[in-house]
Design an enzyme around this catalytic site. Structure first.
Site, mmCIF file in Angstrom:
data_model
loop_
_atom_site.group_PDB
_atom_site.id
_atom_site.type_symbol
_atom_site.label_atom_id
_atom_site.label_comp_id
_atom_site.label_asym_id
_atom_site.label_seq_id
_atom_site.Cartn_x
_atom_site.Cartn_y
_atom_site.Cartn_z
ATOM 1 N N HIS A 34 1.471 -1.344 0.239
ATOM 2 C CA HIS A 34 -0.187 -0.156 0.221
ATOM 3 C C HIS A 34 0.932 1.336 -0.032
ATOM 4 O O HIS A 34 2.671 1.200 0.235
ATOM 5 C CB HIS A 34 -1.002 -0.528 1.455
ATOM 6 C CG HIS A 34 -1.870 0.668 1.030
ATOM 7 N ND1 HIS A 34 -1.246 2.376 2.543
ATOM 8 C CD2 HIS A 34 -3.274 1.794 0.810
ATOM 9 C CE1 HIS A 34 -2.292 3.237 1.815
ATOM 10 N NE2 HIS A 34 -3.404 2.730 1.083
ATOM 11 N N HIS A 45 1.682 10.740 -2.171
ATOM 12 C CA HIS A 45 0.392 11.344 -0.910
ATOM 13 C C HIS A 45 -0.031 12.148 -1.123
ATOM 14 O O HIS A 45 -0.196 12.298 -0.789
ATOM 15 C CB HIS A 45 0.619 10.358 0.297
ATOM 16 C CG HIS A 45 -0.250 9.928 0.766
ATOM 17 N ND1 HIS A 45 -0.573 9.413 1.974
ATOM 18 C CD2 HIS A 45 -1.359 9.154 0.352
ATOM 19 C CE1 HIS A 45 -1.473 8.826 2.780
ATOM 20 N NE2 HIS A 45 -2.203 9.107 1.323
#
Length: 593
Positions: A123, A171
């Site tokens: 992830h 991110h």
């Protein structure tokens, strides 16, 4: 000998003594050696077949084992005696390379569709640390691939400061410094099949305009070339097998049109769970039946693909004209149908897709539609990802996903903790190739079309007996004062089963004071109703009697029960981060009844 300073004028001295072979080892040696003095290759073969259950072993392999043991212990290339003494036999049993608890080669059927396998999944694979401000880099991607991870996740964003249309991996909505997409792709190409030849899946979460999607398509094509798996037809009815896709790279994302229609956040911040956000605690601090708690915990349902709510930051000006060359490269379509949970889990006869659920979404689905989830994963791919509150890159319990057939249980690989240890342990199975065949109970329906329900308590199917004999190697891998400044460590071993709620239990040995080579010789018994999904977790601790001080960590290993080889085995131990210690190991016995 080691000495420890207690005060200026007093030192305590302790010898590191090599423990004698356990009584079971002596009895076994006497049983198979005949005269009780030496074990020939022929006698070793009989021991391996009858006692260790190794049906495929040959006399030639036994001769090689004998020679390797003699070379190591006596440092002579060709020893005149071609048989093992009791101490030689003990050395063989306690060698993690010659006598491991699991096979080190691929031993599962690799010809079934991809949906029939648990897949080692990362992830936010580009993050070096926490989810808020750690660096984005290609280094954690390389490290994950070298470990055997087969699913790499990249979040794609346009570089707002560049006129050349650069594409960043970062991110979104955080302070994480970006890394260039092309750098990540080249790293994947270079290291994809270094550890495993089986396919690598790149899941893309793109926030790009159509012109940048076309640029990504060009990058992918130029970087991977014919290695890219691109289905000839738009929708495939069954996924190819890992064997058929060996040394191929698969792109998985939402088709551009679906992305435009559905920008659904990975985590609705108003529905985030208040559960503890760390998996660093000792197994003593967690409830044995935490999977049961989850199955009965009513949380909000959450389906998603994108990392953040669009209201949290500026989304690029997405256009309705999409890049056809980008869509053509998608080998595994992601997305969700319109409607609620029941509709999302609908199995379509002429279509394969990947659905993503947050850990909370899975908890909700497990409670209200557990059987539907299992049925969905028999054909389609289900990806689970951590909740947004895990800003420290901690992880959740992976078993809730595996119990429901989820193939891609996505984990933050840059941290450590008991849940990540479970993940690493699971994927040491099948030769560490990154694909583990799901048990038949998750793949097949009964004649009346019933599928496995994790909430139904079943009768015990198998009993696993585990005997912990002894441990060794800490004096070689740790400084003498690592555990205690004034004496050798006080080791004990914890053994637990992680699995369906009915099977979860834990036990531990007595504490052995001031011993670098502790000898326990204790046996435990575990009743297993679903051994196919059980994992045996082993952890060594150093007892610390100081108030409010945690017991020291001495190593751990997690062994899928279905992969454990019966008999007396040498079990290597790993650090918190899953790195194998060079010397630390346990001698254990496994027996299935």
């Amino acid at each position: 000998m080691g000495s420890y300073s207690v005060c200026i004028c007093f030192r305590r001295r302790f010898r590191v003594l090599e423990e004698a072979p356990p009584p079971d080892v002596v009895r076994t040696f006497n049983k198979f050696s005949g005269d009780g003095t030496h074990l020939s290759p022929e006698q070793l073969l009989r021991f391996l077949v009858e006692e260790q259950g190794e049906q495929g072993v040959t006399l030639s392999e036994c001769e090689s084992i004998v020679q390797q043991v003699l070379d190591r212990r006596h440092h002579i290339a060709r020893f005149t005696r071609h048989s093992l003494s009791l101490d030689d036999f003990h050395h063989f049993l306690f060698s993690t390379d010659l006598n491991p608890p699991m096979l080190s080669k691929v031993n599962h059927d690799m010809t079934a569709p991809l949906s029939h396998y648990f897949i080692y999944t990362g992830h936010n694979s580009y993050l070096t640390g926490n989810q808020l401000n750690s660096d984005c880099s290609n280094v954690p991607i390389i490290e994950a691939l070298k470990r055997g991870v087969r699913v790499i996740e990249l979040d794609l964003w346009p570089d707002s400061n560049s006129r050349k249309g650069a594409i960043h991996v970062k991110h979104g909505g955080t302070l994480t410094p970006p890394v260039d997409l092309l750098k990540c792709l080249k790293s994947i190409k270079e290291h994809a099949f270094e550890t495993s030849p089986y396919p690598v899946v790149i899941t893309l979460e793109d926030h790009l305009t159509s012109d940048l999607q076309a640029k990504v398509a060009q990058m992918l094509s130029e970087t991977f070339g014919e290695v890219l798996y691109c289905p000839e037809e738009d929708g495939i009815k069954e996924l190819p097998s890992p064997e058929k896709l060996m040394k191929r790279v698969i792109i998985s994302t939402k088709p551009p049109k679906e992305y435009l229609e559905d920008k659904c956040p990975e985590d609705d911040q108003n529905n985030l769970s208040n559960r503890k956000d760390s998996d660093d605690s000792s197994w003593d601090d967690e409830p044995v039946n935490d999977t049961a708690d989850i199955l009965n915990n009513d949380k909000s349902f959450d389906i998603g693909e994108q990392s953040h709510n669009a209201a949290d930051y500026d989304e690029p000006d997405l256009k309705t004209n999409v890049a056809p060359e980008y869509k053509r490269l998608i080998g595994l379509h992601a997305g969700k149908p319109k409607g609620g949970l029941k509709e999302a889990l609908k199995v379509e006869a002429d279509k394969i897709r990947r659905l993503s659920l947050s850990e909370q979404g899975l908890e909700k689905a497990a409670k209200s539609h557990g059987v539907d989830v299992v049925r969905f994963t028999q054909k389609n791919i289900l990806r689970i990802y951590p909740k947004g509150m895990r800003v420290n890159s901690s992880n959740y319990n992976p078993l809730i996903g595996w119990m429901h057939g989820a193939q891609m249980v996505a984990f933050n690989m840059q941290g450590h903790g008991k849940n990540l240890s479970l993940m690493h342990g699971m994927f040491r199975a099948n030769g560490g190739c990154g694909y583990v065949k799901k048990p038949d109970l998750l793949l097949k329906a009964s004649p009346d079309n019933h599928v496995f329900d994790p909430k139904v308590k079943l009768l015990a199917k198998k009993i696993l007996r585990v005997k912990v004999y002894m441990g060794d190697g800490w004096h070689l891998d740790f400084k003498k004062t690592h555990f205690d400044s004034y004496s050798p460590p006080d080791f004990y071993t914890k053994v637990r089963i992680a699995g369906v709620p009915a099977d979860a239990t834990k036990k531990k040995t007595a504490v052995k004071d001031n011993k670098w080579t502790p000898f326990w010789n204790e046996e435990f018994e575990f009743s297993l109703s679903v051994p196919e999904l059980a994992i045996l977790c082993i952890e060594v601790r150093d007892k610390d009697d100081a108030p409010k001080k945690k017991d020291g960590f001495g190593g751990q290993n997690c062994l899928p029960v279905s992969e454990i080889r019966p008999g007396i085995r040498a079990v290597p131990l790993y650090s918190r981060k899953g790195v194998k210690y060079p010397s630390v190991k346990l001698l254990m016995r496994f027996e299935f009844v």
